[in-house]
Structure formats: C-alpha cells, structure tokens
Scaffold this motif. Structure first.
Motif, short mmCIF file in Angstrom:
data_model
loop_
_atom_site.label_atom_id
_atom_site.label_comp_id
_atom_site.label_asym_id
_atom_site.label_seq_id
_atom_site.Cartn_x
_atom_site.Cartn_y
_atom_site.Cartn_z
N VAL A 133 -67.08 44.51 -3.69
CA VAL A 133 -66.80 45.57 -2.72
C VAL A 133 -66.24 45.01 -1.42
O VAL A 133 -65.22 45.51 -0.91
N PRO A 134 -66.85 43.96 -0.83
CA PRO A 134 -66.26 43.42 0.41
C PRO A 134 -64.85 42.88 0.22
O PRO A 134 -63.98 43.11 1.07
N VAL A 135 -64.61 42.18 -0.88
CA VAL A 135 -63.27 41.63 -1.12
C VAL A 135 -62.26 42.75 -1.33
O VAL A 135 -61.13 42.72 -0.82
N THR A 136 -62.66 43.78 -2.09
CA THR A 136 -61.77 44.91 -2.32
C THR A 136 -61.43 45.63 -1.02
O THR A 136 -60.27 45.98 -0.78
N ALA A 137 -62.44 45.84 -0.18
CA ALA A 137 -62.20 46.49 1.11
C ALA A 137 -61.27 45.65 1.97
O ALA A 137 -60.38 46.18 2.66
N ALA A 138 -61.44 44.32 1.93
CA ALA A 138 -60.57 43.43 2.69
C ALA A 138 -59.13 43.48 2.17
O ALA A 138 -58.17 43.45 2.94
N ILE A 139 -58.98 43.56 0.84
CA ILE A 139 -57.64 43.65 0.25
C ILE A 139 -56.98 44.95 0.67
O ILE A 139 -55.80 44.99 1.04
N GLY A 140 -57.74 46.05 0.66
CA GLY A 140 -57.19 47.34 1.09
C GLY A 140 -56.74 47.30 2.54
O GLY A 140 -55.66 47.79 2.88
N LEU A 141 -57.56 46.69 3.40
CA LEU A 141 -57.20 46.56 4.81
C LEU A 141 -55.99 45.66 4.97
O LEU A 141 -55.10 45.92 5.79
N GLY A 142 -55.92 44.60 4.17
CA GLY A 142 -54.77 43.69 4.25
C GLY A 142 -53.48 44.35 3.82
O GLY A 142 -52.43 44.15 4.44
N VAL A 143 -53.53 45.14 2.74
CA VAL A 143 -52.34 45.87 2.30
C VAL A 143 -51.90 46.85 3.36
O VAL A 143 -50.69 46.98 3.65
N LEU A 146 -50.22 44.99 6.13
CA LEU A 146 -48.87 44.58 5.72
C LEU A 146 -47.90 45.75 5.83
O LEU A 146 -46.76 45.58 6.31
N ILE A 147 -48.34 46.92 5.42
CA ILE A 147 -47.48 48.11 5.50
C ILE A 147 -47.17 48.46 6.95
O ILE A 147 -46.02 48.71 7.32
N GLU A 148 -48.21 48.47 7.77
CA GLU A 148 -48.01 48.84 9.18
C GLU A 148 -47.13 47.81 9.89
O GLU A 148 -46.29 48.18 10.72
N ASP A 155 -38.90 47.12 8.77
CA ASP A 155 -38.78 46.48 7.46
C ASP A 155 -38.37 45.02 7.61
O ASP A 155 -37.43 44.52 6.98
N TRP A 156 -39.15 44.32 8.46
CA TRP A 156 -38.95 42.89 8.70
C TRP A 156 -37.53 42.61 9.19
O TRP A 156 -36.83 41.74 8.69
N PHE A 157 -37.17 43.41 10.20
CA PHE A 157 -35.93 43.22 10.98
C PHE A 157 -34.65 43.51 10.20
O PHE A 157 -33.56 43.11 10.62
#
Length: 378
Positions: A133-143, A146-148, A155-157
């Motif tokens: 659960v912690p790793v999944t939540a971290a992956i969701g926050l990381g994705v 990345l989107i934001e 779109d990376w300039f």
C-alpha cells in the motif's frame, strides 16, 4: 466531440491495435506460466493498459499545433501552488446550499474526478504488480507529479508555454485516489476466471473454448507471418531491380513487385502453418501448441507424416488456401462452418481436421505413449 469522450475513443483504438499484436504472445506466455489462460486474467491484462492510455489522452489531449503566437492564442497558464485552494473556488462558484448543491459545485466535481481518475491506477499497481500500500500510494503520487510537471513545462518545453494548468490540488487529489485504489485493490480478486486449477505442468481438460482459442491463434499467426514476409520480399525485390528510377520502367516494375510480393506473402506463411508445423513434432498447429494441445493416434501414439499432413490441410491451412482464391470463397465458408460445428460435436472436441486424419486430441503435458482415452475432456 466531447473532450472527455475523445480520449477514451483514442485509447480504445490504440489498445485494440496493441491487443491484436500482443494477443498470441500473451496467450503463449500465460499457458507456459500458469498452464491455462483464465478469462479474468485476460480481462485485467486488457483493462490495465487501456486505463493507462485513457489516462494519457485525458491528461494531455488534444495536442494543439505549435505556432509563433502560441502563447498569445492559448494564453499562459499560471501554476496554482496553494494547497486546498479548491475550497476558495467552491465558495466562489456556489449556487445554493445543502449536500446536492455542493455535489453540483464544479470546483468540488473537479477534485472528485481527479480522485476517481487515480483509483484504478492504485488498484492495478497493487493487485497486478504486487506492490504494498505505501509503495502503491507513492507510485500514484509520483505519476501525478510527473503529469503535473509535464503540464508545467509545456510538455517538457515542446511548447513555448504551458497549455494546461499545474495545480497542487490535482496532485493531492490524485495521490488520494492512488491510496484509495491501493486499499480497494483486493476487490479485483472477485473478477472471475483468475484461479489456477492445477500446477502449470499438469494436464487440463480439453474444452471447446480452448480449441476455439487455438484456431483463433492460428488465424492471427498467419497475419503476423504475412506482414514481415511481405516487407522482406518487397525489400529484396527493390534491391534486385536496383530501385525504380525511370518512368518507363514504373508500370512493369510495379506489376512485377506487386504480383511477386502477393504470391510470396501468402505462400510462405501458408506453407509454414499448413505444412511446416503439421510435419514437425506431433502434428499440432501453432495455435494448438500455444494452448498446450497435441494430436495423437487412437492409442496415444505420435501420428505418422501422412496423418499430420492431412490434419494440416483440412484445418486452418485448408481454410486459408480456399479463402485466398476469390472463386473458392464459398467452399472456404462451408469449411469454416463445418469445422466450427465439429469442434462442438465431435468427441474430445477433435474437430473436422482430426476426424479427417483419424486422430484424437490430447493435452501435450500427458506423457507420450499413454492412451488418448486418459485425456481430460469437458
């Protein structure tokens, strides 16, 4: 077209193409690892990438053209770095009081949508990838980050200025959605057709679904072999002719190129599937081997070359041959219908081609030499 519907359509189209390309390899891998397919696993394997594509198109599409006055036309999107600023927006856009008015508030609706958007991500990551659960939540926050960040940087300039809004509230809502999805992931175990009924190396019942799946894999395999064969033949013909450099040579060269490529593109894959595979090993087709099936004589022995060749020419190989010629389309349809009916009506779901070759069908995990009657049938 609605901006919310269009991303889903693009995702479905691309996923359909990907599913066609990866279908046969996926079936082969699943049968080697699990010993069977499982429709629930197939559904989840399709739903996961489909969700990922839908998320991508929803977040980034449409892609506006890059032009010199891009920032003036689109307008510069200023980032919103204040946490829970949506509460202020809710107050500004409120049109009434009570729970129903709150649910219809566009600011709250946007937040709830961002939460819901990442719930499937959390479910798929934890259930299908086996993360905590912690790793999944971290992956969701990381994705989400990345989107934001991609939106903040245009779109990376690629674009001179961002055309979508960076909002820290979106980051919080997406992270919460990923966490909820991680907690709700065990619900995916309720999807039927996932349980493995035996060890991968143990024989399975010969069902009509399994036989039909083998035939589908055979037909799709012809397409997979056709494309690289045509590409290789066209390239060789082009080199052999030294290219097409003059207008006078163009009609003849195109005729020679097209007719040769068409013939080779059909006959090479056909010979591989209708003759090569039947003459090799037990005589099973490529699709039958993928789903762990094999042909055998009535006493469970390996069939001779004649029987194997008859099986290949009266099965998918026969259908492909007849269907290749326009004048034989009718017989091809008749053969397909007879084969489909025989798949259900014959003992052990042998099918028309095995009846013609006087062969039976067994699970390839049954040791050779055992009587075919020991095969499981359902």
């Amino acid at each position: 077209m609605s901006t919310r519907v269009e991303p889903a359509i693009w995702a479905a189209l691309l996923m359909s193409v990907a599913a066609f390309v990866l279908f046969v390899p996926y079936i082969a891998v699943r049968y080697r690892r699990r010993g069977e397919l499982g429709l629930g696993n197939l559904a989840l394997a399709f739903a996961g990438p489909l969700y990922g594509l839908a998320l991508f198109f929803y977040v980034f599409a449409p892609f506006p053209p890059v032009r010199s006055d891009f920032c003036a036309v689109i307008g510069v999107r200023r980032p919103q770095p204040i946490p829970f600023h949506f509460l202020h927006d809710m107050g500004k856009s409120a049109t009434g009081s009570g729970p129903m008015a709150m649910l219809h508030n566009p600011a709250l609706t946007q937040v709830l949508l961002n939460v819901a958007l990442f719930i499937p991500l959390g479910m798929f990551v934890r259930y299908m990838l086996g993360r905590s659960v912690p790793v999944t939540a971290a992956i969701g926050l990381g994705v989400s980050l990345l989107i934001e960040t991609t939106q903040l940087t245009g779109d990376w300039f690629i674009y001179p200025c961002p055309y979508r809004l960076f909002d820290v509230d979106d980051l919080i809502a997406n992270g919460l959605g990923g966490l909820i999805g991680a907690l709700a992931a065990p619900l995916l175990s309720a999807v039927p057709g996932q349980r493995v009924h035996a060890e991968p190396g143990e024989p399975r019942p010969i069902t009509w679904r399994r036989r039909l799946l083998a035939s589908v894999c055979d037909l799709m395999s012809f397409g997979f072999l056709y494309v690289p064969t045509v590409a290789a033949c066209a390239a060789l013909m082009w080199v052999w002719q030294g290219g097409l450099s003059t207008d006078d040579a163009l009609p003849y060269s195109h005729f020679l190129l097209n007719s040769t490529v068409e013939r080779v593109g059909f006959w090479v894959p056909w010979l591989v599937l209708a003759v090569g595979f039947p003459l090799a090993g037990s005589g099973a087709s490529l699709g039958q081997r993928i789903v762990r099936l094999q042909a055998a004589t009535a006493d469970g022995r390996r069939p001779n070359a004649k029987a194997r060749l008859v099986r290949g020419l009266t099965g998918v190989g026969g259908f492909l041959f007849l269907n290749h010629f326009e004048s034989l389309t009718g017989p091809a349809i008749v053969l397909a219908m007879v084969s489909l009916i025989a798949l259900f009506k014959t003992s052990q779901h042998r099918g028309f081609s095995h009846v013609c070759a006087r062969l039976t069908m067994t699970d390839s995990r049954i040791p050779s030499g055992l009587a075919a009657s020991t095969a499981l049938v359902r």
